[in-house]
Design a protein around this motif. Structure first.
Motif, PDB file in Angstrom:
ATOM      1  N   UNK A 210      37.280  10.681 -11.385  1.00 41.53           N
ATOM      2  CA  UNK A 210      37.905   9.463 -11.909  1.00 41.53           C
ATOM      3  C   UNK A 210      37.257   8.982 -13.201  1.00 41.53           C
ATOM      4  N   UNK A 211      36.089   9.527 -13.531  1.00 42.77           N
ATOM      5  CA  UNK A 211      35.423   9.100 -14.767  1.00 42.77           C
ATOM      6  C   UNK A 211      34.480  10.194 -15.249  1.00 42.77           C
ATOM      7  N   UNK A 212      34.241  10.194 -16.548  1.00 42.11           N
ATOM      8  CA  UNK A 212      33.206  11.011 -17.173  1.00 42.11           C
ATOM      9  C   UNK A 212      32.230  10.055 -17.831  1.00 42.11           C
ATOM     10  N   UNK A 213      30.944  10.295 -17.611  1.00 41.56           N
ATOM     11  CA  UNK A 213      29.915   9.390 -18.103  1.00 41.56           C
ATOM     12  C   UNK A 213      28.969  10.158 -19.047  1.00 41.56           C
ATOM     13  N   UNK A 214      29.373  10.319 -20.322  1.00 41.14           N
ATOM     14  CA  UNK A 214      28.483  10.995 -21.263  1.00 41.14           C
ATOM     15  C   UNK A 214      27.246  10.137 -21.534  1.00 41.14           C
ATOM     16  N   UNK A 215      26.093  10.781 -21.628  1.00 43.72           N
ATOM     17  CA  UNK A 215      24.850  10.101 -21.989  1.00 43.72           C
ATOM     18  C   UNK A 215      24.519  10.468 -23.436  1.00 43.72           C
ATOM     19  N   UNK A 216      24.384   9.480 -24.280  1.00 43.13           N
ATOM     20  CA  UNK A 216      24.124   9.706 -25.701  1.00 43.13           C
ATOM     21  C   UNK A 216      22.618   9.880 -25.884  1.00 43.13           C
ATOM     22  N   UNK A 217      22.136  11.043 -25.498  1.00 39.78           N
ATOM     23  CA  UNK A 217      20.703  11.292 -25.397  1.00 39.78           C
ATOM     24  C   UNK A 217      20.022  11.142 -26.750  1.00 39.78           C
TER      25      UNK A 217
END
Length: 385
Positions: free
Chosen positions: A128-135
């Motif tokens: 239901x979601x994608x949670x990219x981490x802006x490392x």
């Protein structure tokens, strides 16, 4: 009170202050209104103006921002959220707080950020979601995956805890994704002492977020003070940002260009000092478009290098131990060999605005010695050890 060394853990964990934050907090303390007040609302407005977005919803922490964003996107039990294992555990805890499950994926070993192919490969009917981490502050471009995600109604919620002020293309981070979450903790690019923020895409999401962070009450402070009652219109939590914290942010915002330039120059100094260094790989942050939050290298024999750096008086860290290997997240563990290899090699170097280029040379000289010393020990070990 002893001033910490520029290389010890206390300094690494200290916020960078411009000198007038104490005066700003003093005004709030004198006023006597410490909760979510007009000061907090001013901070939201100024942050939105800086980012070039229509609205911003301040929260008590970056974790609270993530939790609210996930709830606003309708994430709950039975749902999966695609997320890199290479992130701080708060990202995963926010998913679990919604009753959803993390679906861990690999990252690019050069950037430590997720890529479109890994996202598409991980999709399931429960996603239901994608949670990219802006490392490290670097923007994440999901590119070819966007059409598929839009067709399936899958939300993109950016964990931009590291990335306040960074750019995605020609616009600042906060203008992409369905919702973007920032952190204003002590060592972030912009600090409120503690705090967070969600950037909504429309007025409906903004209203939902304001209700979630204020116990389901959507009226502003001024509206509540002008009435004998208020309406609780839905589920909510006590996640609002205090005026004390917002006052610090209001001092930091106008100074952010200095923050941006200083952090970029510091990262470039590290890059120059480590150029050609044997056995050391600098994780790329795309510095021309990024306000860097970390300076991370990959080294073999990380545990030995870590101990040698500590012994030399330089506090280093690890951002981050892979979450899929943590005991509490064992039910969602997957085979992620790239992440596991990265997890054995990454080392975070001192990176804060109190540092000078001489400090960078001192740290990198010690790092080169530590890596060479570790390699020498390894070479001396028996072949069948």
């Amino acid at each position: 009170m002893t001033t910490p060394s520029r290389f010890d853990a206390a300094r690494n964990a200290s916020p960078y202050l411009y000198g007038t934050e104490l005066e700003a907090v003093g005004r709030v303390l004198t006023d006597g209104q410490y909760g979510h007040t007009a000061v907090t609302e001013q901070f939201e407005q100024e942050a939105a103006r800086f980012l070039g977005v229509p609205d911003a919803v301040a929260t008590a922490s970056g974790t609270a921002a993530l939790h609210c964003a996930l709830l606003a996107a309708g994430i709950g039990p039975g749902h999966e959220v695609i997320v890199p294992s290479m992130t701080f555990c708060a990202t995963i805890q926010a998913i679990l707080a919604c009753g959803a499950a993390p679906r861990f994926i690999e990252v690019n070993p050069d950037t430590l950020c997720i890529e479109p192919a890994a996202v598409l490969e991980a999709l399931t009917p429960a996603t239901r979601a994608v949670l990219p981490v802006l490392f490290g502050g670097r923007a994440v471009d999901l590119g070819a995956a966007h059409d598929t995600l839009n067709e399936r109604g899958i939300a993109v919620i950016e964990d931009a805890a590291h990335a306040f002020g960074s750019y995605s293309g020609s616009v600042r981070v906060g203008n992409t994704g369905d919702l973007t979450c920032f952190s204003f903790g002590p060592v972030k690019n912009l600090t409120c002492g503690q705090g967070g923020m969600v950037i909504p895409r429309n007025a409906e999401d903004a209203a939902t977020l304001r209700g979630l962070r204020m116990l389901g009450v959507v009226a502003s402070q001024a509206q509540r003070q002008a009435s004998t009652t208020y309406r609780v219109e839905g589920f909510g939590l006590r996640y609002q940002l205090s005026s004390i914290n917002a006052a610090i942010g209001l001092v930091q915002l106008p100074k952010f260009k200095t923050t941006e330039v200083t952090r970029q120059e510091l990262w470039r100094a590290y890059r120059a000092a480590l150029h050609g260094a044997k056995g050391i790989t600098l994780v790329d942050v795309d510095v021309d478009r990024t306000v860097p939050h970390l300076c991370v290298v990959r080294v073999e024999g990380r545990e030995e290098v870590f101990q040698r750096m500590i012994a030399s008086g330089i506090a280093v860290g690890v951002h981050y131990p892979p979450n899929h290997l943590q005991p509490v997240f064992a039910p969602w563990r997957r085979d992620l060999p790239v992440t596991e290899q990265i997890g054995r090699e990454i080392l975070s170097l001192p990176f804060h605005q109190y540092m000078t280029e001489d400090d960078v040379r001192h740290v990198t000289s010690a790092l080169k010695d530590a890596v060479e010393g570790t390699a020498a020990v390894t070479r001396a070990l028996p072949a069948d050890r």
